[in-house]
Design an enzyme around this catalytic site. Structure first.
Site, mmCIF file in Angstrom:
data_model
loop_
_atom_site.group_PDB
_atom_site.id
_atom_site.type_symbol
_atom_site.label_atom_id
_atom_site.label_comp_id
_atom_site.label_asym_id
_atom_site.label_seq_id
_atom_site.Cartn_x
_atom_site.Cartn_y
_atom_site.Cartn_z
ATOM 1 N N GLU A 208 -8.756 -7.079 4.542
ATOM 2 C CA GLU A 208 -7.986 -8.152 3.901
ATOM 3 C C GLU A 208 -7.299 -9.038 4.931
ATOM 4 O O GLU A 208 -7.224 -10.263 4.752
ATOM 5 C CB GLU A 208 -6.988 -7.538 2.917
ATOM 6 C CG GLU A 208 -7.679 -6.964 1.679
ATOM 7 C CD GLU A 208 -6.920 -5.849 1.008
ATOM 8 O OE1 GLU A 208 -5.681 -5.767 1.177
ATOM 9 O OE2 GLU A 208 -7.569 -5.028 0.319
ATOM 10 N N TYR B 107 0.810 -1.224 0.000
ATOM 11 C CA TYR B 107 0.000 0.000 0.000
ATOM 12 C C TYR B 107 0.845 1.277 0.000
ATOM 13 O O TYR B 107 0.481 2.256 -0.671
ATOM 14 C CB TYR B 107 -0.985 -0.015 1.170
ATOM 15 C CG TYR B 107 -2.230 -0.811 0.865
ATOM 16 C CD1 TYR B 107 -3.328 -0.203 0.252
ATOM 17 C CD2 TYR B 107 -2.301 -2.173 1.153
ATOM 18 C CE1 TYR B 107 -4.469 -0.927 -0.045
ATOM 19 C CE2 TYR B 107 -3.437 -2.905 0.853
ATOM 20 C CZ TYR B 107 -4.517 -2.281 0.251
ATOM 21 O OH TYR B 107 -5.650 -3.007 -0.056
#
Length: 408
Positions: free
Chosen positions: A141, A99
């Site tokens: 997630e 990310y």
């Protein structure tokens, strides 16, 4: 509830029209920057969708929609969209460490495309938007990986052996798969999918695609049913589907992820309507196999559209399923219905495209749609006009157009 800081909310609201207008230019530049700096990430992203611009458009829509959500411009429920993105990410093995890479290159691309309009205050505001979204996804997630019992090394991949191949039509084939290590076969919910990773160019390149599980949950194998994608209008042939059809044989090994996908094709009881088109039949077939084994008396209607009867994959299985599901009705729509007859099949067969006004609707019906986005949008719109509540219409989208479909 996630809330932007007051200063960031003002800056995002002021620049949102510019970001929206240039969104695809931003995301196109983002992918170029990121792949140049991290070519290993090419193994994760669908290069076919990159070539057509679909992936860039989907990312731009997601970022803009989340900014609209945070600033109150849109009343679109965001939880279901986050769940859908999280399941797609988990099926690819996306990690929290990726990310920061995405954020760095995405925000740099915003600055490159919008230029002087991106002041330090504006950059900080959009950085806040990104990290609010990223933290939400990372948390979702992580939970999905825990539920899926992902290995300690964080890899979602497991080797599966091709136990059987079945040619369904000229361009559709089914693959029955068993764990290569002889271990147990995890169950799944009809409507879920797995990622399949294949090595191309002698192992120099990897590509990943998602395919719905199309067999019965609880069986001693998984089944995927794959349509070979042939390029049209200048688009290339599907790399992975072509590889599976031409190169993968019985006893070969494929790498698969655990099952993911937030949409159930069977709902939670009561009358069920399954509407599909083309290869979108795969979750419907899993649902019918599941119900035949667990709820054989449940009222079910199957509505399927295809170009021809000969091109309707796994059609020969419907008579057997009708015997096991006495309350199953079948309505088939073919663009060319000349070869629509099939021995033992009790079905309404019509020529043309699905007319939502002619779909049978039981009181309190739950609906599952799967097929091309325009097909689903048309059917969903027709069902809404006929009074089916939106919350009773679930749908699965193949490819990166999921957000646009969700917003319809």
């Amino acid at each position: 509830m996630v809330v932007l800081s007051e200063s960031s909310a003002a800056a995002v609201a002021a620049t949102l029209p510019a970001v929206q207008a240039h969104g695809e230019a931003v995301t196109g530049r983002f992918y170029q920057r990121m792949f140049d700096a991290h070519p290993e990430l090419l193994n994760i992203f669908n290069q076919g969708n990159q070539a057509t611009g679909q992936q860039q458009a989907a990312l731009a829509a997601a970022v803009v929609a989340y900014a609209e959500h945070l600033t109150g411009v849109s009343g679109l429920p965001w939880g279901p969209i986050l769940d859908r993105i999280a399941h797609k990410h988990a099926s690819l093995g996306i990690t929290a460490t990726q990310y920061p890479i995405v954020g760095r290159h995405l925000l740099a691309a915003v600055g490159e495309v919008l230029g002087d309009a991106v002041t330090p205050e504006v950059a900080a505001a959009w950085d806040e938007v990104y990290w609010l979204l990223a933290c939400k996804l990372i948390a979702r997630e992580a939970r999905l990986y825990t539920i899926a019992d992902v290995a300690e090394d964080g890899s979602v991949w497991r080797d599966w052996r091709v136990a059987e191949r079945t040619r369904e039509t000229v361009d559709v084939g089914s693959f029955d798969l068993v764990p290569a290590d002889g271990g147990p076969v995890p169950t799944f919910t009809p409507g879920q999918y797995v990622s399949v990773a294949v090595d191309l160019d002698g192992g120099q390149r990897q590509q990943i695609r998602q395919y719905s599980l199309s067999g019965r949950p609880g069986a001693d194998h998984w089944r995927i049913t794959v349509k070979r994608v042939r390029g049209t209008a200048g688009a290339p042939d599907g790399i992975v589907s072509t590889h599976l059809h031409e190169q993968v044989a019985v006893d070969d090994t494929l790498r698969l992820s655990p099952p993911f996908g937030e949409v159930s094709a069977v709902g939670d009881g009561g009358p069920l309507l399954l509407v599909s088109a083309g290869i979108g039949l795969t979750p419907a077939m899993a649902a019918l196999e599941h119900l035949a084994a667990t709820e054989p008396e449940r009222p079910v209607a199957l509505v399927h559209a295809d170009r021809t009867g000969a091109g309707h994959a796994r059609r020969q299985e419907l008579p057997r399923l009708q015997q096991r599901l006495p309350n199953l009705s079948v309505q088939l729509w073919y663009e060319d219905a000349a070869d629509g007859e099939l021995a033992g099949l009790k079905a309404e067969i019509a020529e043309g495209r699905v007319d939502p006004e002619l779909i049978p609707l039981a009181p309190g019906v739950q609906v599952h749609l799967c097929g091309p986005v325009p097909f689903m949008a048309g059917v969903r719109g027709g069902l809404l006009r006929r009074g089916v509540p939106a919350e009773r219409i679930a749908y699965e989208v193949f490819g990166p157009g999921m957000l646009r479909a969700t917003r319809r």
